[in-house]
Motif scaffolding. Structure first.
Motif, short mmCIF file in Angstrom:
data_model
loop_
_atom_site.label_atom_id
_atom_site.label_comp_id
_atom_site.label_asym_id
_atom_site.label_seq_id
_atom_site.Cartn_x
_atom_site.Cartn_y
_atom_site.Cartn_z
N LEU A 1 31.45 35.18 47.01
CA LEU A 1 31.51 35.77 45.64
C LEU A 1 32.99 36.70 45.73
O LEU A 1 33.58 36.70 44.84
CB LEU A 1 30.43 36.48 45.19
CG LEU A 1 29.21 35.83 44.99
CD1 LEU A 1 28.03 36.56 44.17
CD2 LEU A 1 29.93 34.63 44.04
N ASP A 2 33.08 37.36 46.71
CA ASP A 2 34.24 38.31 46.99
C ASP A 2 35.59 37.37 47.00
O ASP A 2 36.66 38.03 46.37
CB ASP A 2 34.26 39.00 48.35
CG ASP A 2 33.27 40.22 48.20
OD1 ASP A 2 32.69 40.16 47.22
OD2 ASP A 2 32.71 40.54 49.26
N ASP A 3 35.55 36.29 47.62
CA ASP A 3 36.74 35.41 47.47
C ASP A 3 36.99 34.72 46.14
O ASP A 3 37.94 34.57 45.51
CB ASP A 3 36.65 34.37 48.45
CG ASP A 3 36.78 34.92 50.00
OD1 ASP A 3 37.36 36.12 50.11
OD2 ASP A 3 36.38 34.49 50.82
N LEU A 4 35.78 34.15 45.66
CA LEU A 4 35.81 33.35 44.48
C LEU A 4 36.11 34.30 43.28
O LEU A 4 37.10 33.85 42.23
CB LEU A 4 34.75 32.53 44.25
CG LEU A 4 34.35 31.46 44.88
CD1 LEU A 4 32.70 30.98 45.12
CD2 LEU A 4 35.32 30.54 44.86
N LEU A 5 35.65 35.53 43.41
CA LEU A 5 35.64 36.38 41.97
C LEU A 5 36.86 37.57 42.68
O LEU A 5 36.62 38.52 42.14
CB LEU A 5 34.54 36.95 41.62
CG LEU A 5 33.19 36.02 41.40
CD1 LEU A 5 31.99 36.81 41.07
CD2 LEU A 5 33.69 35.13 40.32
N ALA A 6 38.00 37.16 43.00
CA ALA A 6 39.13 37.66 43.51
C ALA A 6 39.57 38.68 42.26
O ALA A 6 39.95 38.10 41.02
CB ALA A 6 39.96 37.26 44.21
N PRO A 7 39.74 40.09 42.09
CA PRO A 7 40.38 40.70 40.92
C PRO A 7 41.71 40.10 40.36
O PRO A 7 41.97 40.42 39.37
CB PRO A 7 40.50 42.13 41.31
CG PRO A 7 40.41 42.07 42.89
CD PRO A 7 39.68 40.72 43.19
N ASP A 8 42.65 39.62 41.30
CA ASP A 8 43.82 39.15 40.90
C ASP A 8 43.69 37.65 40.57
O ASP A 8 44.79 37.13 40.29
CB ASP A 8 44.72 39.33 42.03
CG ASP A 8 44.47 38.46 43.44
OD1 ASP A 8 43.14 38.20 43.37
OD2 ASP A 8 45.35 38.06 44.06
N ARG A 9 42.65 37.15 40.10
CA ARG A 9 42.36 35.83 39.82
C ARG A 9 42.04 35.72 38.31
O ARG A 9 41.22 36.63 37.86
CB ARG A 9 41.36 35.08 40.53
CG ARG A 9 41.45 33.67 40.54
CD ARG A 9 40.44 33.22 41.42
NE ARG A 9 40.33 31.47 41.43
CZ ARG A 9 39.59 30.85 42.58
NH1 ARG A 9 38.94 31.43 43.12
NH2 ARG A 9 40.11 29.51 42.35
N PRO A 10 42.73 34.85 37.53
CA PRO A 10 42.38 34.87 36.09
C PRO A 10 40.96 34.57 35.93
O PRO A 10 40.39 33.69 36.51
CB PRO A 10 42.97 33.61 35.41
CG PRO A 10 44.25 33.52 36.39
CD PRO A 10 43.84 34.18 37.72
N PRO A 11 40.08 35.42 35.14
CA PRO A 11 38.63 35.62 35.14
C PRO A 11 37.95 34.09 35.07
O PRO A 11 36.95 33.69 35.60
CB PRO A 11 38.11 36.51 33.98
CG PRO A 11 39.41 37.26 33.90
CD PRO A 11 40.56 36.51 34.31
N ALA A 12 38.44 33.36 34.16
CA ALA A 12 38.03 32.03 33.64
C ALA A 12 38.19 31.10 34.91
O ALA A 12 37.30 30.25 35.02
CB ALA A 12 38.51 31.41 32.32
N GLU A 13 39.36 31.29 35.36
CA GLU A 13 39.37 30.20 36.68
C GLU A 13 38.49 30.82 37.74
O GLU A 13 38.00 29.92 38.26
CB GLU A 13 40.81 30.57 37.27
CG GLU A 13 41.33 29.57 38.31
CD GLU A 13 42.66 30.17 38.99
OE1 GLU A 13 42.77 30.51 40.18
OE2 GLU A 13 43.58 30.30 38.05
N ALA A 14 38.34 31.88 37.95
CA ALA A 14 37.39 32.46 38.71
C ALA A 14 35.99 31.94 38.55
O ALA A 14 35.34 31.48 39.61
CB ALA A 14 37.47 33.90 39.01
N LEU A 15 35.61 32.14 37.39
CA LEU A 15 34.09 31.82 37.30
C LEU A 15 33.87 30.23 37.21
O LEU A 15 32.98 29.95 37.72
CB LEU A 15 33.56 32.15 35.61
CG LEU A 15 33.58 33.59 35.50
CD1 LEU A 15 33.50 34.16 34.09
CD2 LEU A 15 32.46 34.38 36.45
N SER A 16 34.82 29.40 36.92
CA SER A 16 34.94 28.03 36.94
C SER A 16 34.91 27.63 38.41
O SER A 16 34.38 26.60 38.80
CB SER A 16 36.24 27.36 36.36
OG SER A 16 36.07 27.71 34.95
#
Length: 200
Positions: A75-90
């Motif tokens: 989760l820490d890598d996938l939901l990185a704060p510098d990543r667009p949220p929709a891209e991270a959740l996808s």
């Protein structure tokens, strides 16, 4: 046969027993594994089983913890704060789909499926472990997309659990991935619409 020539039974390896139990619980679910199944697979007697693990439910908890250490989505890598949220959740949904369908027997998420166990103690153990990941997703959404964070977190929980259930019911890895991709496109549209509404 005297004491010197008599072969001793090897000492029971408790961690190896946890690994055996993990595979059984993952493949069949908590309710589908009996004490007899466990003792037979580990080649021990019930008294030794209880001495080593306490109970079937306690062993299930240890097996889930082992599963989480080996298979928890990053989760820490996938939901990185510098990543667009929709891209991270996808990306999270896609990673889950790939993981849940990667093995022919050990399908779905062992912890998610444990939440549906008939045994109340085992079910609560699974919920306690599974809720940690869901809380992390909610905390992430509170930071990056507070508007509608609860609904989006619920959507993620339902979709992840649905992917796990579908995998357990035999849906192919390819189809699981396609479902995750469709869900990801929905998330992108929904979150873009939220941003447009809030900006206007």
């Amino acid at each position: 046969m005297n004491e010197k020539t008599r072969q001793r039974r090897p000492a029971f390896d408790r961690e190896a027993g946890v690994a055996i139990a993990q595979a059984l619980f993952h493949e069949r679910g908590y309710d589908g594994v009996s004490l007899a199944d466990l003792t037979e697979a580990m080649d021990i007697k019930p008294p030794s089983f209880y001495a080593a693990y306490g109970s079937k439910a306690e062993l299930f908890e240890r097996a889930m913890l082992r599963y989480a250490q080996e298979n928890a989505l990053p989760l820490d890598d996938l939901l990185a704060p510098d990543r667009p949220p929709a891209e991270a959740l996808s990306a999270l949904l896609l990673a889950a789909a790939k993981q849940y369908g990667r093995h022919s027997l050990l399908r779905g998420c062992m912890i998610t499926e444990g939440m549906r166990a008939n045994d109340q103690v085992a079910r609560q153990m699974a919920r306690n472990l599974g809720n940690g990941g869901l809380q992390a997703i909610r905390a992430y959404l509170d930071q990056v997309h507070p508007r509608g964070a609860q609904a989006l977190a619920d959507y993620m929980a339902v979709t992840l659990r649905g992917l796990s259930a579908a995998a357990c019911n035999g849906m192919s890895r390819k189809r699981l991935i396609e479902v995750a991709q469709v869900a990801g496109r929905f998330l992108s549209r929904e979150m873009d619409a939220d941003q447009s509404t809030s900006a206007s």
